[in-house]
Design a protein around this motif. Structure first.
Motif, mmCIF file in Angstrom:
data_model
loop_
_atom_site.group_PDB
_atom_site.id
_atom_site.type_symbol
_atom_site.label_atom_id
_atom_site.label_comp_id
_atom_site.label_asym_id
_atom_site.label_seq_id
_atom_site.Cartn_x
_atom_site.Cartn_y
_atom_site.Cartn_z
ATOM 1 N N ILE A 7 -1.390 -22.920 74.899
ATOM 2 C CA ILE A 7 -2.608 -22.167 75.215
ATOM 3 C C ILE A 7 -2.516 -20.757 74.646
ATOM 4 C CG2 ILE A 7 -3.933 -21.129 77.096
ATOM 5 C CD1 ILE A 7 -3.287 -23.631 78.752
ATOM 6 N N GLU A 8 -1.348 -20.139 74.788
ATOM 7 C CA GLU A 8 -1.152 -18.799 74.226
ATOM 8 C C GLU A 8 -1.309 -18.810 72.710
ATOM 9 O OE1 GLU A 8 2.639 -17.437 75.483
ATOM 10 O OE2 GLU A 8 2.107 -17.344 77.618
ATOM 11 N N ARG A 9 -0.739 -19.827 72.057
ATOM 12 C CA ARG A 9 -0.861 -19.925 70.592
ATOM 13 C C ARG A 9 -2.317 -20.149 70.182
ATOM 14 N NH1 ARG A 9 3.441 -18.589 71.524
ATOM 15 N NH2 ARG A 9 2.240 -16.682 71.197
ATOM 16 N N ALA A 10 -3.040 -20.959 70.949
ATOM 17 C CA ALA A 10 -4.442 -21.209 70.624
ATOM 18 C C ALA A 10 -5.272 -19.943 70.772
ATOM 19 C CB ALA A 10 -4.998 -22.315 71.523
ATOM 20 N N LEU A 11 -5.030 -19.171 71.826
ATOM 21 C CA LEU A 11 -5.781 -17.932 72.030
ATOM 22 C C LEU A 11 -5.406 -16.882 70.990
ATOM 23 C CD1 LEU A 11 -5.738 -17.726 75.935
ATOM 24 C CD2 LEU A 11 -7.600 -18.464 74.438
ATOM 25 N N ASP A 12 -4.125 -16.848 70.606
ATOM 26 C CA ASP A 12 -3.716 -15.938 69.534
ATOM 27 C C ASP A 12 -4.419 -16.312 68.232
ATOM 28 O OD1 ASP A 12 -2.058 -14.587 71.251
ATOM 29 O OD2 ASP A 12 -0.228 -15.624 70.622
ATOM 30 N N GLY A 13 -4.484 -17.601 67.940
ATOM 31 C CA GLY A 13 -5.169 -18.049 66.738
ATOM 32 C C GLY A 13 -6.654 -17.748 66.788
ATOM 33 N N PHE A 14 -7.250 -17.883 67.953
ATOM 34 C CA PHE A 14 -8.672 -17.577 68.106
ATOM 35 C C PHE A 14 -8.952 -16.108 67.788
ATOM 36 C CE2 PHE A 14 -12.017 -15.977 71.014
ATOM 37 C CZ PHE A 14 -13.100 -16.630 70.453
ATOM 38 N N GLN A 15 -8.069 -15.239 68.217
ATOM 39 C CA GLN A 15 -8.248 -13.824 67.905
ATOM 40 C C GLN A 15 -8.129 -13.550 66.414
ATOM 41 O OE1 GLN A 15 -5.454 -11.617 70.313
ATOM 42 N NE2 GLN A 15 -6.279 -12.428 72.244
ATOM 43 N N GLY A 16 -7.326 -14.358 65.710
ATOM 44 C CA GLY A 16 -7.165 -14.180 64.276
ATOM 45 C C GLY A 16 -8.361 -14.663 63.475
ATOM 46 N N SER A 17 -9.094 -15.657 64.000
ATOM 47 C CA SER A 17 -10.290 -16.174 63.327
ATOM 48 C C SER A 17 -11.307 -16.553 64.394
ATOM 49 C CB SER A 17 -9.941 -17.387 62.462
ATOM 50 O OG SER A 17 -11.080 -17.877 61.780
ATOM 51 N N LEU B 90 -11.291 -26.497 70.402
ATOM 52 C CA LEU B 90 -12.549 -25.909 69.951
ATOM 53 C C LEU B 90 -12.365 -24.447 69.560
ATOM 54 C CD1 LEU B 90 -14.998 -27.401 72.616
ATOM 55 C CD2 LEU B 90 -14.963 -27.943 70.168
ATOM 56 N N LEU B 91 -11.710 -23.686 70.411
ATOM 57 C CA LEU B 91 -11.507 -22.264 70.130
ATOM 58 C C LEU B 91 -10.684 -22.063 68.871
ATOM 59 C CD1 LEU B 91 -10.795 -20.989 73.750
ATOM 60 C CD2 LEU B 91 -12.804 -20.445 72.357
ATOM 61 N N PHE B 92 -9.604 -22.828 68.736
ATOM 62 C CA PHE B 92 -8.694 -22.640 67.615
ATOM 63 C C PHE B 92 -9.274 -23.207 66.325
ATOM 64 C CE2 PHE B 92 -5.124 -23.798 64.882
ATOM 65 C CZ PHE B 92 -4.348 -22.637 64.917
ATOM 66 N N ALA B 93 -9.845 -24.397 66.378
ATOM 67 C CA ALA B 93 -10.280 -25.081 65.164
ATOM 68 C C ALA B 93 -11.670 -24.678 64.701
ATOM 69 C CB ALA B 93 -10.232 -26.592 65.369
ATOM 70 N N HIS B 94 -12.570 -24.348 65.638
ATOM 71 C CA HIS B 94 -13.957 -24.103 65.259
ATOM 72 C C HIS B 94 -14.520 -22.790 65.786
ATOM 73 C CE1 HIS B 94 -13.566 -28.169 63.938
ATOM 74 N NE2 HIS B 94 -13.453 -28.639 65.165
ATOM 75 N N GLY B 95 -13.678 -21.966 66.381
ATOM 76 C CA GLY B 95 -14.074 -20.621 66.748
ATOM 77 C C GLY B 95 -15.136 -20.558 67.834
ATOM 78 N N ALA B 96 -15.672 -19.345 68.006
ATOM 79 C CA ALA B 96 -16.663 -19.106 69.053
ATOM 80 C C ALA B 96 -17.949 -19.862 68.780
ATOM 81 C CB ALA B 96 -16.941 -17.609 69.167
#
Length: 452
Positions: free
Chosen positions: A324-334, A377-383
């Motif tokens: 979950i932390e990695r996914a949220l970190d990735g979401f912040q990057g893109s 969804l957050l990591f692969a396809h963003g907001a």
């Protein structure tokens, strides 16, 4: 006068040609165990989407309107985000294994294809009329798949190592057949053998491929069995449905699937609240009786020890938190479009040097976005993709909130349960298929005026 019968016959011929047959949807559901045994499994949704799309196009070309579901703009937004995000497949977020876009294109393309196929299923099922596919028949088919889920769970418990090479698998070249991704699609097996409470034990998977998917579908389909038996069935159907529900407790508990347990709880609470708001207070007594019987079964049988052992062994908690932390970190990057797909972490939770090996296949290189639909969804396809996906189903819940019929409550319950499951389950393929079919039933129920 001679032209009148011809014209009438011509109109009848056109009507027959533009009618939507039920078989593309009904055959998927009725014969799913056969598709699974043949090695088609989830691939059947993509295959059947072809005739469904053709029939929809033919209907539209004949001048008959093809309706789109309420809130479809949200879903289109999601599909656009899925396609656009493919352009970011070449990016390597911090802490993930480096790779090339070409190597990631196959799984990303597969997911995009399945999203499109399920979109076709949604539109097709929603456009079927009561004469073409009665809602009661669709409900019974979904209820039948709950029975299949329970039978698959029992198979996983008594024959956990059961597996076989499917006909489709036989036809594939060895270099393709042995790939893990391909195996997950075409190789039938009864259970996943996993060490959860101290030793390797079978966890039900048939016919849905994964234990987590089995648990997700258990929650999504349970309500439809109840509606099929108590709304559309007679005394005999209710008796066997009761037997099935009682028996289902065994694989549900022994599966050690905490997400399933939470999902069932969410479903029961949602249904109880809906019925109480409708003035049907008897539901409180029914829930109390069912809860009491369940408590007695846990105390009086070894099932209670199984639950206790699972709650005392939260081996996956640390991995889930890490991902979950990695996914949220990735979401912040893109944050806008994401990365187009999942990524593997460098190493494990404690060190980037820890990775998969022959002696420890689960020691590292975890999949970011593989531990829940929300995080994917957050990591692969963003907001954008997340808003489109959640917005569509949330709008459906709001739009059909006044539907107090059995279909309305069961359909809303399935979607609400899927929201809770997003925290730990991924939705592709079958869980999302059952979500869109629940949406289609709500949509048809509303348009046909059966909401009370």
């Amino acid at each position: 006068m001679l032209q009148v019968p011809a014209a009438a016959g011509g109109r009848a011929h056109v009507a027959r040609n533009t009618a939507l047959p039920a078989w593309p949807v009904a055959s998927i559901l009725a014969f799913y165990p056969i598709w699974w045994a043949l090695g088609l499994g989830v691939l059947i949704f993509a295959l059947m989407a072809v005739p469904m799309l053709f029939l929809l196009i033919r209907k539209r070309a004949a001048g008959r309107p093809v309706r789109l579901p309420p809130g479809f703009g949200w879903w289109v937004l999601f599909l656009v985000a899925v396609v656009v995000s493919i352009g970011a497949l070449g990016a390597d977020p911090a802490g993930t294994v480096a790779g090339h876009a070409t190597g990631r294109l196959l799984p990303a393309g597969y997911k995009a294809l399945m999203y499109v196929a399920l979109t076709v299923l949604l539109v097709y099922a929603g456009n079927l009329t009561e004469a073409e596919l009665p809602k009661r028949r669709l409900v019974k088919l979904l209820g039948w798949l709950f029975v299949v889920t329970v039978l698959g769970g029992l198979l996983g418990l008594v024959a956990g190592t059961f597996e076989f090479i499917s006909p489709v698998e036989w036809l594939l070249p060895g270099s393709v057949r042995n790939k893990g991704f391909v195996q997950s699609l075409v190789h039938p097996y009864a259970a996943q053998i996993m060490d959860i409470v101290g030793d390797n034990q079978p966890r039900p998977a048939a016919p849905w491929g994964y234990t987590n998917t089995w648990g997700n579908n258990f929650c999504l389909l349970a309500g439809w069995l109840v509606v099929a038996a108590w709304q559309y069935g007679g005394g005999k159907a209710r008796f066997w449905a009761t037997v099935c529900l009682i028996v289902s407790v065994v694989p549900a508990v022994v599966s050690l699937n905490r997400g399933l347990w939470i999902g069932v709880g969410v479903l029961v609470v949602y249904v109880a609240v809906r019925y109480v708001l409708a003035g049907r207070l008897w539901i409180l007594g029914a829930v109390a009786v069912a809860g009491g019987l369940l408590a007695i079964s846990l105390v009086a049988t070894p099932l209670g020890d199984v639950v206790g052992a699972r709650l005392d062994n939260g081996k996956s908690n640390g991995v889930r938190s890490f991902l979950i932390e990695r996914a949220l970190d990735g979401f912040q990057g893109s944050p806008v479009i994401g990365y187009g797909g999942t990524r593997n972490t460098l190493g494990g939770r404690n060190s980037i040097t820890v990775g998969e090996s022959a002696g420890c296949e689960r020691c590292g290189n975890f999949t970011v976005g593989g531990n829940g639909q929300l995080w994917q969804l957050l990591f692969a396809h963003g907001a954008v993709g997340t808003a489109g996906y959640l917005g569509f189903f949330a709008y459906g819940l709001w739009r059909f909130r006044r539907d107090r019929s059995a279909i309305g409550v069961a359909g809303g319950g399935a979607i609400v349960t899927s929201f809770s499951a997003m925290l730990w389950y991924n939705s592709l393929v079958t869980p999302l298929a059952f979500m869109v079919l629940a949406f289609a039933l709500l949509w048809r129920n509303s348009s046909e005026g059966e909401t009370t």
